[in-house]
Design a protein around this motif. Structure first.
Motif, PDB file in Angstrom:
ATOM      1  N   UNK A 275       0.821  -1.197   0.000  1.00 29.93           N
ATOM      2  CA  UNK A 275       0.000   0.000   0.000  1.00 29.93           C
ATOM      3  C   UNK A 275       0.862   1.257   0.000  1.00 29.93           C
ATOM      4  N   UNK A 276       2.036   1.164   0.602  1.00 28.88           N
ATOM      5  CA  UNK A 276       2.961   2.286   0.536  1.00 28.88           C
ATOM      6  C   UNK A 276       3.503   2.486  -0.872  1.00 28.88           C
ATOM      7  N   UNK A 277       3.719   1.391  -1.589  1.00 29.70           N
ATOM      8  CA  UNK A 277       4.194   1.488  -2.979  1.00 29.70           C
ATOM      9  C   UNK A 277       3.128   2.057  -3.905  1.00 29.70           C
ATOM     10  N   UNK A 278       1.852   1.967  -3.496  1.00 27.92           N
ATOM     11  CA  UNK A 278       0.763   2.515  -4.309  1.00 27.92           C
ATOM     12  C   UNK A 278       0.930   4.019  -4.532  1.00 27.92           C
ATOM     13  N   UNK A 279       1.558   4.698  -3.584  1.00 30.14           N
ATOM     14  CA  UNK A 279       1.758   6.148  -3.691  1.00 30.14           C
ATOM     15  C   UNK A 279       3.227   6.512  -3.886  1.00 30.14           C
ATOM     16  N   UNK A 280       4.044   5.517  -4.216  1.00 26.16           N
ATOM     17  CA  UNK A 280       5.488   5.757  -4.367  1.00 26.16           C
ATOM     18  C   UNK A 280       5.781   6.247  -5.778  1.00 26.16           C
TER      19      UNK A 280
ATOM     20  N   UNK B  69       3.358  14.479   2.840  1.00 23.68           N
ATOM     21  CA  UNK B  69       3.302  13.430   3.856  1.00 23.68           C
ATOM     22  C   UNK B  69       3.127  12.090   3.163  1.00 23.68           C
ATOM     23  N   UNK B  70       3.954  11.133   3.520  1.00 29.16           N
ATOM     24  CA  UNK B  70       3.880   9.811   2.903  1.00 29.16           C
ATOM     25  C   UNK B  70       2.680   9.046   3.442  1.00 29.16           C
ATOM     26  N   UNK B  71       1.885   8.569   2.516  1.00 30.03           N
ATOM     27  CA  UNK B  71       0.696   7.791   2.870  1.00 30.03           C
ATOM     28  C   UNK B  71       0.692   6.481   2.096  1.00 30.03           C
ATOM     29  N   UNK B  72      -0.113   5.550   2.557  1.00 29.53           N
ATOM     30  CA  UNK B  72      -0.345   4.306   1.836  1.00 29.53           C
ATOM     31  C   UNK B  72      -1.804   4.193   1.489  1.00 29.53           C
ATOM     32  N   UNK B  73      -2.113   3.377   0.479  1.00 31.07           N
ATOM     33  CA  UNK B  73      -3.522   3.259   0.123  1.00 31.07           C
ATOM     34  C   UNK B  73      -3.779   2.255  -0.972  1.00 31.07           C
ATOM     35  N   UNK B  74      -5.008   2.224  -1.436  1.00 27.41           N
ATOM     36  CA  UNK B  74      -5.415   1.322  -2.501  1.00 27.41           C
ATOM     37  C   UNK B  74      -6.601   1.922  -3.245  1.00 27.41           C
ATOM     38  N   UNK B  75      -6.470   1.957  -4.576  1.00 28.55           N
ATOM     39  CA  UNK B  75      -7.577   2.376  -5.425  1.00 28.55           C
ATOM     40  C   UNK B  75      -8.501   1.191  -5.695  1.00 28.55           C
ATOM     41  N   UNK B  76      -9.731   1.508  -6.062  1.00 32.16           N
ATOM     42  CA  UNK B  76     -10.677   0.448  -6.379  1.00 32.16           C
ATOM     43  C   UNK B  76     -11.701   0.908  -7.392  1.00 32.16           C
TER      44      UNK B  76
END
Length: 639
Positions: free
Chosen positions: A505-510, A529-536
């Motif tokens: 999830x961190x790589x999703x915004x890398x 600010x570093x965030x993590x996440x997932x699109x859907x």
């Protein structure tokens, strides 16, 4: 002589009967007649209990009360009715709301002659009606929502008690919750009515009043909601409409007239909900005020179709999740069968069928981390195809432990559970489970149904390495802090798979990850600010029938990486792609949380200093408790 004797006996018997009757009336039944005598000059009235107020954690008043006075006709003759109506301030608008032009004086019945009498008219009207025993100025508590539509679905609304509720112990005119927290916490908010005893003449005219029972005000509530974040969530929902329609235009689809979506944000350290918004929304004042300030809007709200349902809180309604489901299926698979790498091709062939990826080109070789970051469907297809039956049963059981398939703990009656399909579930119904069902399930399609609130709960469990805590929207009740809900350890004894999923999830915004699906908005060069996440992006009944423009759009994210203090899930029904409106809405929530401003591309303006702990005092307040929990967790894992 006999005549005199019989006369004496007769008189004695008669006197005995009269004496016995007199004894019965004056001695035996004294208490009963004393009460009846009191009732001849005493009249009891209800002192309406004030309903508990509701505020946000930063003090914004969301729900309160006001005393309204109505003029009531109780039956019998009335003198100078036209003058009374004038003093009551009856207007043509009031007559349109169903008030009678004149009561039927020939019938003994109760009729409301005027509602919400103006304060300046009350002194004269009280004096005038004192001489009219068949008229009564009756106080009524009216619920007011000062912020209008803000947090409407969470708050709900109230209405006056109906006949069935009167039979249960309520009094006509009492307020009862009809939806939201007003309904769920009715017993907490309602209070207890008091009694005002009036002495009246034989003609019914009042002489003096005495409070027999003052009653009790309902308990005030302080919510975990942060008003700044709540406003940001509702604004982000409404601002998404141009983006949604721009996406629809690409497919020559007609524009949507309104936004259908939801946002829930919370503190992952405590499980406290900081914002909960649903669109389309409504104004609770439409229902609680009498007469309704906007009868047409009220009617439209109640008559909305299932698709446009204004009264539906979409935060707790189930939908096809699509790729935001992948972090949970990744976790379950890796825990059971380990990490693996596959070629992320444009198509995947299995059982004579072709399954597509979102990209029409190869994304290279990916493991579980990159499968999340790239949202690579073939990785999930191939994982499920290895052993479809075992996959469905293992994965479904595990992700239910994480939080899917059951309510999240929110203090809201009516929260839906959704559906997590499996081979075992189908077998119990004597239905066949096909391998393609497992493939669909792996990417959050098929019969999978989850709520935005459940997505937030499972994400919270992953963020906290398998420590699951139910959500709450309550900070305090009646001035007393509401205890935090207990934490359940569902890690299974190891946190390595949780760490792997969080890395993905961190790589999703890398910004350095080539095909990361959220880096164009939340990459480090666009957001400080570093965030993590997932699109859907989820197909649903409409998208399968018509076009891609009808897909559900999701985004789930959290931050800062390493020490998360904020989490958000955004959802748009028929909203297009998750990397579009849903991601942009999440970026706006991150910006609101950390005091950042975004440009028209949803990128943070340069040179800003984030307020990582200063938005409100809640993080400082809970910092020590969170540290103690972390220390306890470390001590437990070291045993």
């Amino acid at each position: 002589m006999n005549r005199i004797r019989w006369l004496a006996v007769t008189m004695s018997v008669a006197l005995s009967v009269f004496g016995a009757r007199l004894y019965d009336l004056q001695v035996t039944r004294h208490a009963q007649f004393a009460v009846q005598s009191d009732n001849n000059y005493q009249k009891d009235a209800v002192i309406r209990a004030l309903r508990g107020e509701i505020r946000t954690q930063d003090g914004l008043l969301l729900a309160t009360n006001r005393l309204a006075v109505d003029l009531i006709y109780t039956g019998g003759p009335v003198n100078s009715f036209d003058k009374i109506r004038y003093l009551a301030g009856v207007t043509p608008e009031m007559l349109k709301d169903g008030l009678p032009i004149a009561p039927d004086f020939s019938k003994e019945k109760e009729v409301v002659l005027a509602r919400n009498i103006k304060a300046e008219n009350l002194p004269a009207l009280y004096e005038f009606t004192a001489l009219q025993p068949n008229l009564e100025l009756r106080e009524r508590v009216e619920r007011i929502y000062p912020q209008g539509k803000l947090a409407a679905h969470l708050l709900g609304y109230t209405r006056e008690a109906d006949q069935s509720e009167v039979q249960e112990g309520y009094t006509l005119g009492d307020l009862v919750g009809a939806s939201g927290l007003e309904y769920s916490l009715q017993k907490t908010l309602e209070g207890r009515n008091g009694v005002l005893r009036s002495e009246v003449t034989a003609a019914g005219r009042p002489q003096s009043d005495r409070v027999v029972d003052p009653g009790k005000k309902g308990s005030d509530l302080v919510l975990t909601i942060d008003s700044t974040l709540q406003r940001a969530a509702e604004k982000a929902l409404q601002e998404a409409l141009p983006e949604i329609n721009a996406g629809r235009a690409k497919y020559n689809a007609p524009p949507e007239p309104l936004v259908r979506g939801a946002i829930i944000a919370l503190d992952p350290r405590t499980g406290e909900v900081l914002a909960m918004a649903s669109s389309p929304t409504f104004d609770p004042n439409w229902f609680s005020r009498t007469p309704s300030p906007d009868k047409k809007a009220k009617a439209n709200a109640l008559l909305s179709s299932s698709l446009d349902a204004v009264m539906q809180n979409r935060v707790v309604q189930p939908y096809d999740p699509g790729s935001v489901f992948k972090p949970s299926t990744t976790l379950a698979f890796v825990e059971k069968w380990g990490n693996r790498s596959v070629q992320c091709s444009p198509v995947y062939h299995f059982g004579g069928a072709t399954w597509k990826n979102w990209a029409h080109y190869s994304l290279g070789t990916v493991d579980a981390r990159l499968a999340i970051a790239f949202s690579c469907n073939p990785w999930y297809y191939d994982s499920a195809a290895q052993n479809p039956v075992a996959y469905s049963n293992v994965v479904s059981k595990r992700i239910e432990q994480l939080g899917f398939g059951s309510p999240t703990g929110l203090e809201l009656v009516g929260e839906k559970s959704g559906n997590i399909p499996s081979e075992g579930q189908f077998s119990a119904k004597s239905e066949r489970w096909y391998p393609g069902f497992s493939i669909n399930m792996s990417i959050g399609q098929g019969d999978v149904q989850v709520t935005p609130a459940q997505l937030a709960l499972v994400l919270n469990t992953i963020i906290n390495d398998g420590r699951k805590r139910e959500f709450t929207v309550l900070k305090s009740e009646g001035g007393k802090a509401v205890p935090r809900k207990p934490v359940q350890d569902v890690s299974g004894g190891s946190t390595s798979a949780f760490e792997l999923v969080k890395e993905g999830m961190g790589l999703t915004t890398n910004n350095t990850t080539r095909y990361a699906t959220a880096k164009h908005i939340l990459g480090p060069n666009f957001f400080p600010i570093r965030t993590g996440g997932k699109t859907g992006t989820a197909e649903n009944a409409l998208s399968r029938r018509y076009s891609y423009s009808y897909t559900n759009a999701f985004y789930e994210g959290y931050g800062p990486l390493g020490s998360p203090t904020f989490e958000v899930v955004s959802f748009f029904q028929n909203g297009g792609e998750g990397s579009g409106p849903a991601l942009n809405a999440a970026a706006k929530m991150f910006a609101a949380r950390w005091c950042l401003k975004l440009d028209e591309r949803h990128h943070a303006l340069p040179g800003q200093t984030p307020c990582l702990g200063e938005l409100s005092q809640m993080h400082a307040r809970y910092g020590k408790e969170a540290q103690q929990e972390a220390q306890a967790k470390t001590a437990t894992s070291g045993q």
